[in-house]
Design a protein around this motif. Structure first.
Motif: not given
Ligand code: PMP
Length: 463
Positions: A203-213, A217-221
């Motif tokens: 499980i990777g933890l990400d912040t709001y404002g970041s592109v990872f999640k 999930e969509t393959g979209i940067f």
């Protein structure tokens, strides 16, 4: 003799510690891997030495060279320690949103720090990524380890963090959670763990404002996802080569505020004085665990660094208030406590009970008993507060010398209780009440003095 040849040899083998309080309501076992036990107080010591030794082996840096890196501080500390041992110079570029402490710490261990603006695009020549690259081009015999794209980062975790967790959980780990910045921690560790047991969930933890999640999930940067946030060390506006999305099963996003609050809880409830991204990791992992963990599961959450680097931010009540991050309870102040206990400034109960310094100790005991109180300010003839009495102090003195009961209070009293301001928060007040300071005094807007005791704090916290 039992010793290490250099501080570098103490990197790794950090402990796993069970979380007991913040995990209330969560099934399974939740263990934290405490990376501040590393000599530079963060997980990044592991990758720093690994990246330097990799560059040495490939002949990229020679004795007397300079190490240049864009770093949020922790990698810089790891590199600086390794550089001291190996005789290299260090220059670090850092975004100006980073804690001042992080900059001071790097300078303390001999590094030069170049502070760059946070709110510019990564390819802007002023960004800390670009400045690091330019310095690397301009300075001969310099190494730019580039923790984002250097796969020695992931390799360090594959070789150390993963095996340690597998060994220390006796192979019972079922879930691994870590914040994602460069991606080295989660990907290196998960790669090793999944090779041992492919069922392990990462499980990777990400912040709001970041592109990872969204990318996972969509393959979209999605550039629209990018905005400045406060949490340090995780989330990105680039896709580092160390992030292998196939090794991360899902991402959970955590707000700056939830992360900050959980970090403070870890310090107070678990005794883990850790950094901000540790709160991100624990908050996000536990939110996910609520719906997914079963009794037999073992979740390991990696906590990257130490709390000292965030003293002026999330561990500072004023900073927390300025950002609207404090929980409602903590917003209560001395003013609220006085109003709570007296029913308002006009209530008769708001009168402060005091005792004259000339009365006898036995009379003082009588007063304490009559009002059902344990402590009382002592005043002189003019009404000035000159001392304090507490029932426990009187008891101790009577045990030593029973004749004390006939002595005047002035002979046995302690120093006056401290005055505090009306706007002090409960958190600040509770840090001032201790064994030597049983109560606090507050002057209200009408100059009337009130007393705040431990019992008042408890009543206000639970009301
Ligand atoms: N937390 C902190 C405080 C960090 O400095 C970093 C590194 N950027 C991370 C978390 C994320 O670790 P990684 O870079 O291995 O993904």
């Amino acid at each position: 003799m039992n010793y290490y040849n250099s501080i570098i040899d103490t990197i790794g083998n950090t402990p796993l510690v069970k979380l007991n309080k913040v995990t209330k309501g969560i099934r399974g076992t939740v263990l934290a891997k405490i990376e501040y036990f590393n000599p530079g107080n963060s997980v990044k010591d592991r990758i720093a030495i690994r990246m330097i030794e990799d560059a040495e082996a490939r002949g990229i840096i020679k004795p007397g060279g300079t190490i240049i890196e864009g770093t949020s501080g922790n990698t810089g500390m790891g590199l600086a320690l390794a550089a001291i041992g190996k005789g290299y110079k260090c220059i670090f570029t850092m975004a100006d949103k980073q804690s001042k402490e992080k900059i001071d710490i790097l300078r303390a261990v001999g590094a030069e720090v170049v502070v760059c603006p946070t709110n510019v695009a990564p390819d802007d020549p002023r960004s800390y990524y670009s400045v690091a690259k330019r310095l690397n081009r301009d300075i001969p015999n310099s190494l730019y380890p580039n923790q984002y794209d250097n796969l020695a980062n992931t390799a360090a975790h594959y070789e150390t963090t993963g095996p340690e967790i597998w060994r220390d959980t006796d192979g019972k780990i079922t879930h691994f959670a870590a914040g994602v910045g460069t991606g080295g921690t989660i990907c290196g560790t998960s790669k090793f763990l999944k090779e041992q047991n492919p069922a392990i969930v990462s499980i990777g933890l990400d912040t709001y404002g970041s592109v990872f999640k969204k990318y996972k999930e969509t393959g979209i940067f999605d550039e629209g996802e990018i905005y400045p946030y406060l949490t340090e060390g995780i989330g990105e506006d680039i896709l580092p080569k160390n992030v292998d999305f196939d090794l991360i099963d899902q991402f959970v996003k955590v707000t700056d505020k939830d992360a900050a609050i959980m970090t403070r809880r870890l310090a107070r409830e678990e005794g883990l004085f850790v950094g901000w991204s540790c709160g991100t990791a624990v908050h996000g992992a536990l939110e996910w665990a609520k719906d997914h963990l079963t009794d037999d599961d073992v979740l390991v959450i990696l906590l990257p660094d130490h709390g000292t680097r965030y003293l002026a931010k999330i561990y500072n009540d004023t900073w927390m208030k300025d950002h609207g991050f404090l929980e409602d309870r903590a917003f209560k102040t001395a003013r609220d406590i006085i109003h709570h206990k007296t029913g308002g400034p006009t209530d008769r109960r708001s009168q402060l009970t005091t005792i004259g310094s000339g009365v006898s100790v036995s009379q003082a005991i009588h007063v304490l008993n009559r009002y059902g109180i344990s402590q009382i300010p002592v005043t002189d003839d003019t009404g000035h507060i000159v001392g304090s009495l507490t029932d426990s102090a009187i008891l101790n003195k009577l045990i030593e010398d029973p004749t004390v009961k006939d002595h005047p209070v002035s002979e046995v009293m302690d120093k006056p209780f401290k005055f505090v301001g009306l706007d002090n928060t409960i958190d600040a007040l509770s840090s001032l009440i201790d064994r030597d300071n049983k109560a606090l005094l507050v002057r209200d807007e009408k100059e009337q003095v009130h007393i705040i005791t431990q019992a008042d704090l408890l009543a206000a916290m639970t009301s």
